[in-house]
Design a protein around this motif. Sequence first.
Motif, PDB file in Angstrom:
ATOM      1  N   ASP A   1       4.679  -4.027   4.910  1.00 28.71           N
ATOM      2  CA  ASP A   1       5.986  -3.496   4.522  1.00 28.71           C
ATOM      3  C   ASP A   1       6.095  -3.294   3.011  1.00 28.71           C
ATOM      4  OD1 ASP A   1       8.663  -2.709   5.336  1.00 28.71           O
ATOM      5  OD2 ASP A   1       9.361  -4.521   4.318  1.00 28.71           O
ATOM      6  N   VAL A   2       5.351  -4.110   2.230  1.00 32.28           N
ATOM      7  CA  VAL A   2       5.388  -3.950   0.758  1.00 32.28           C
ATOM      8  C   VAL A   2       4.116  -3.268   0.232  1.00 32.28           C
ATOM      9  CG1 VAL A   2       6.946  -5.900   0.416  1.00 32.28           C
ATOM     10  CG2 VAL A   2       4.486  -6.291   0.389  1.00 32.28           C
ATOM     11  N   HIS A   3       3.341  -2.675   1.140  1.00 38.37           N
ATOM     12  CA  HIS A   3       2.181  -1.841   0.796  1.00 38.37           C
ATOM     13  C   HIS A   3       1.007  -2.624   0.207  1.00 38.37           C
ATOM     14  CE1 HIS A   3       5.844   0.901  -0.150  1.00 38.37           C
ATOM     15  NE2 HIS A   3       5.634   0.839   1.164  1.00 38.37           N
ATOM     16  N   LEU A   4       0.849  -3.899   0.605  1.00 31.30           N
ATOM     17  CA  LEU A   4      -0.332  -4.665   0.215  1.00 31.30           C
ATOM     18  C   LEU A   4      -1.339  -4.556   1.361  1.00 31.30           C
ATOM     19  CD1 LEU A   4       1.233  -7.837  -1.476  1.00 31.30           C
ATOM     20  CD2 LEU A   4       0.168  -5.852  -2.580  1.00 31.30           C
ATOM     21  N   TYR A   5      -2.038  -3.433   1.390  1.00 29.85           N
ATOM     22  CA  TYR A   5      -2.875  -3.102   2.541  1.00 29.85           C
ATOM     23  C   TYR A   5      -4.146  -3.950   2.640  1.00 29.85           C
ATOM     24  CZ  TYR A   5       0.302   0.852   2.543  1.00 29.85           C
ATOM     25  OH  TYR A   5       1.439   1.634   2.544  1.00 29.85           O
ATOM     26  N   ALA A   6      -4.784  -4.214   1.499  1.00 34.34           N
ATOM     27  CA  ALA A   6      -6.002  -5.025   1.543  1.00 34.34           C
ATOM     28  C   ALA A   6      -5.690  -6.438   2.015  1.00 34.34           C
ATOM     29  CB  ALA A   6      -6.663  -5.062   0.161  1.00 34.34           C
TER      30      ALA A   6
ATOM     31  N   LEU B   1      -5.845   6.078   1.404  1.00 33.21           N
ATOM     32  CA  LEU B   1      -5.139   5.961   2.675  1.00 33.21           C
ATOM     33  C   LEU B   1      -4.339   7.231   2.947  1.00 33.21           C
ATOM     34  CD1 LEU B   1      -3.743   2.321   2.515  1.00 33.21           C
ATOM     35  CD2 LEU B   1      -5.384   3.178   4.165  1.00 33.21           C
ATOM     36  N   PRO B   2      -4.371   7.727   4.172  1.00 42.00           N
ATOM     37  CA  PRO B   2      -3.618   8.947   4.493  1.00 42.00           C
ATOM     38  C   PRO B   2      -2.125   8.772   4.217  1.00 42.00           C
ATOM     39  CG  PRO B   2      -5.103   8.358   6.277  1.00 42.00           C
ATOM     40  CD  PRO B   2      -5.092   7.199   5.339  1.00 42.00           C
TER      41      PRO B   2
END
Length: 208
Positions: free
Chosen positions: A57-62, A121-122
Motif C-alpha cells: 500500500d505504501v509502495h515498498l515492493y522489495a 514495474l509496470p
Amino acid sequence: MNHWLQLFIEQIKETTWLQWLAVALGVTEVLLARVNNIWLYPAGILGTTISIYLLMDVHLYAESVLNGYYVVMSVYGWIYWVKKRNEPPVKITYSTKNEWIISLAISIVGWVVFYYMIKNLPAKYFTPSNVPGWDALVSSTAWAGMWLLARRKMENWIFLNISNFFAVPLLFYKHLPMFGMLTIFLFIVAIWGYFEWKKQVERGQLKA
C-alpha cells in the motif's frame, strides 16, 4: 527534537488497527521463538501476510517480496519443525571465506535485481516507488542474512541488522511508525542473538 517528537506522535495517531495487529503478531512471534514454541509459525505467517498488504500500500515492493519469502519459509519451517523437532539442531559456526563471498554476492546482486525490478514495474499495475534504492538495500541484505541463518552461521545477525538499520528510517518515512518500532525491537534482539550464539560457539570449542 520537538519537531521529530511531534511527527512521531502524529504518525502514531494515524496508525491503523491492521498495523497494530501486524506488530503485535511480530512481537508474539519473536517471544515464542525465544522459548522454542511451535506457535511462532502461525503467528508469524498471519502477521507477515498483513505486513505484505500494508507494505504494498505504501509502495515498498522489495520489502513486500521479502515478506512473501518469509511466509514461504515459515510454512517450510513449521513442517520441518514437526518432522525434526526431536533431532539435535545444526551446530552454530562462523562463515567460511566462500560463504562470505556468497553472502556479499546475494546482497549486491540482490540489490541490483530488486532495484531494476522496482524501477521497471509496470505502471499499469503498480504505483512507482520513490525510494527504490533504499527499498532494494533493505531486502537484499535481509536475503543474505536469512541464507546464513538457515545455515546457522554467526554472521546472519550482522546482515540482518544492516537490513534493520536501514529499514527503520525507511518505515518512518513511509508513515509506518509501529513497523519502525518493531524493527528497532528486532535490531536489539539481533544484537542479543549474536552474543548468545557467540557463547554457544565458545562453549562448543571448549568441549572440543
